[in-house]
Design a protein around this motif. Sequence first.
Motif, PDB file in Angstrom:
ATOM      1  N   GLU B 120       0.822  -1.253  -0.022  1.00 27.99           N
ATOM      2  CA  GLU B 120       0.075  -0.245   0.110  1.00 27.99           C
ATOM      3  C   GLU B 120       1.142   1.092   0.009  1.00 27.99           C
ATOM      4  OE1 GLU B 120      -2.804   0.529   3.130  1.00 27.99           O
ATOM      5  OE2 GLU B 120      -3.595   2.062   2.514  1.00 27.99           O
ATOM      6  N   GLY B 121       0.550   2.085  -0.600  1.00 25.99           N
ATOM      7  CA  GLY B 121       0.917   3.407  -0.696  1.00 25.99           C
ATOM      8  C   GLY B 121       2.199   3.540  -2.276  1.00 25.99           C
ATOM      9  N   ALA B 122       2.477   4.315  -2.191  1.00 24.89           N
ATOM     10  CA  ALA B 122       3.913   4.736  -3.595  1.00 24.89           C
ATOM     11  C   ALA B 122       5.065   3.959  -3.607  1.00 24.89           C
ATOM     12  CB  ALA B 122       4.038   5.978  -3.100  1.00 24.89           C
ATOM     13  N   ASN B 123       5.201   3.604  -4.690  1.00 28.89           N
ATOM     14  CA  ASN B 123       6.908   3.312  -5.517  1.00 28.89           C
ATOM     15  C   ASN B 123       7.074   1.786  -4.298  1.00 28.89           C
ATOM     16  OD1 ASN B 123       6.457   4.764  -6.703  1.00 28.89           O
ATOM     17  ND2 ASN B 123       6.957   5.947  -5.422  1.00 28.89           N
ATOM     18  N   ILE B 163       0.503   2.615  -5.510  1.00 25.24           N
ATOM     19  CA  ILE B 163       0.621   2.587  -7.562  1.00 25.24           C
ATOM     20  C   ILE B 163       2.494   2.883  -6.962  1.00 25.24           C
ATOM     21  CG2 ILE B 163       1.351   5.157  -8.285  1.00 25.24           C
ATOM     22  CD1 ILE B 163      -0.404   6.032  -5.903  1.00 25.24           C
TER      23      ILE B 163
END
Lengths: 408, 380
Positions: B120-123, B163
């Motif tokens: 979960e979250g970015a990169n 993401i």
Amino acid sequence: MLERPSLDDLIGIEHCKLGFYQELRQKLDELQDANQESEQRRQEISAILDGITDMMMVLSADMRIVSVNHVFREVMGVDDPVGLACYELFRNEDRPCPECPAHKSFQTGQVCRETAIFKVGGRNRQFEMVASPIQDEGKGEPRILIFKRDVTMEKEYQAKFYQAEKMATIGMLAAGVAHEINNPLAAISGFAEGIMRRIPKLRQGETEPLEAVEDYLDTILRECERCQDIVHSLLTFSRPVSSGFSPLSLNDIVADTLKLLNSHLKNKDRRFTLHTELAYDLPLIYGDEPQLKQVLLNLLTNAMDALENEDGRSTEDNLITIRTYADGQEGAGLVVSDSGCGIPTENLDKLFEPFFTTKPVGKGVGIGLSTCYGIVKEHCGEILVFSEQGKGSRFIVRLPANPEANCE
Amino acid sequence: MKVTKFAVPEIIFGRGALVHVAHCARGLGANRVLLVSDPGLESSGWVDRVKDILYDDGLEWIYFGDVNSNPRDKQIHDGANLYLEAKADVIIAVGGGSPIDAAKGIAILAGNGGSIADYEGANRVDKPLPPMICLPTTAGSGSDISQFCIVTDVPRQLKMSIISRSLVPNISIIDPMILLTKSQELIIASAVDALAHAVESYVSRIASPFTELQALRAIDLIMHNMEAAVQEKSIDALEQLSIASTAAGMSFSNAGLGAGHALAHSLGGMFDVLHGLVHPILLPAVMRFNSPACTEKMGTIGAMILGRTEGSAAYNAQAGIEKLQEFFSGLGVPVRLRDILPDRELLPKLAKAAVGDACNVTNPRPADVESLLGICEEAW
């Protein structure tokens, strides 16, 4: 709590769609390394295999050759034996040989050994064969690895060596045996003369001397028999080619051997007492008669030598005992003990090594016991020694009734 | 201008483009594909159609069809296990946003292991994923284009946003013919979702000339083709909606979204409502809230909706939002939050859950819990 992504995180300039290229390159490198390593290992193993001087072959379950080493090709003079059946190649047979160790190994899964003679390059050669199943984890057809070592030379040398050893013993016995034969000859000659003296009377038709002549002839015949007996023992002992293994009684061996030593034993100068205790219910053992006599002779010679140095002891104290005993139904044992000087502990280990001797020069070269060891081994038996310095030594030879069962 | 980035998959677009799926899969190294879809598409026959194409090409496939609208964490794990057990290679997703997002989640776990919540979250995805081909069957989700993957975390009752550039599929095959078999409601919900993507990403804080172009094009196409597509199922109009949806996807994938999607995600997590149907309710209120922070852009959108060029930005913005609201009302879908939520008392919880959503980061006007609650109150 999860950290909220930043705007830069969302743009993600430095984050690309990840591909497998790097991983692939890494894997390729790893594979290359692994390949190189296994190639190196293969070469090492191949160098080791090439260093083996025995013939080597791998057989499949239908006795067809799967692979061989270079020695095989050189010895057999066959360039490409792969795929041929081994029985065709070695024996020109159209079915597997019944005594084949590979066959046995396939059936039992055990290492099997056998000695056999094959005609190679127009000459009969003797090979020692070791067949071992190749352990294959999991799948794969069963395979057998076979080593064949050409032992023709060794066998020839061994035979010559035994013969030489025997002849040496005979040489040693010769004086005694000659003496042994001389006595009956003297008796024969004496009694023959006696007959000769009575011939005139007989010619004149007198019947009175006939009784004496018969008596003399009896004695002559008996003495002749004794001579024949001695000559016969000598002949069986010195026969160069072994008559092979046959069922034997150890007691007979002892009795026969003592005949050869008779003159030694009756020598007025002898300083020892010989005592024999032969067991009656001895099972027959399977062996080579002259060879076993050789063993006993060697042990007795050693015992006599051990007593030689015991000055100042009465003849009764210098005791040699020959004993036979039954080892259940499994076999029989022969014990030769003396009350001699004994063997120093540090020498016990070296006793059966060839050319080890403590005897003075001219009395022996040190192959007697190593010969005994070799013979007993060939009989699948064992030879044990117990000794205490100053008190004496005891040699025990145990021989199986059925060497086949014992040897494997 | 700040350094920016624009990434999209290979796009194969056109009527009948579906037939290229097997060839594309082969190109990505497929021997045995994992086919991900849902029961709705199975019954409409599209899954069988894809299977036939794969079969004709001699490709093996393993089918995973246990996907809900709003895919769930457990389903993702099941799919990943299937992928690994079956030793599948390429993943093909057939469907709207749900099967495609499910496929992306499966790809993450298949390539990286662990639990889907870890990403979960970015990169946060740091290992390559299996190659992915998407066959979108709705003109709206844009998931076939985007680097987003939305999965419902059932225990936490929220939709996780994952993401990663690795989530951009390798190939998106867009065949407008598939839309012909879709219901009116689904066409509306999808198109409104695409419109929301376009609007929110256009005014996003990281919008770039590359995304703005796509966003405006999408708004224009949706406003002009929606009626014909919904009423007549005109293939030409449906095709235009497909283009719009793809363009909106290109925009939001690279520019991000805003408070509207943040709220939509928390709504979806709590109530399992059809994502597309949330936007007619929320979008006007979100636009109104954001207008002061991006008046020029909101004016451009308004002018486009109104179909005129004159007037001030502020006026166009306001008028455009009103026109949009009117337009939504005419679609016969719920337009008030009270129509889909049982209880007004839930709104604070909703706002609280939305404030942390990754989409909220790019909202042009910073939106805290109170602001989000205000938007909800307005939409009630």
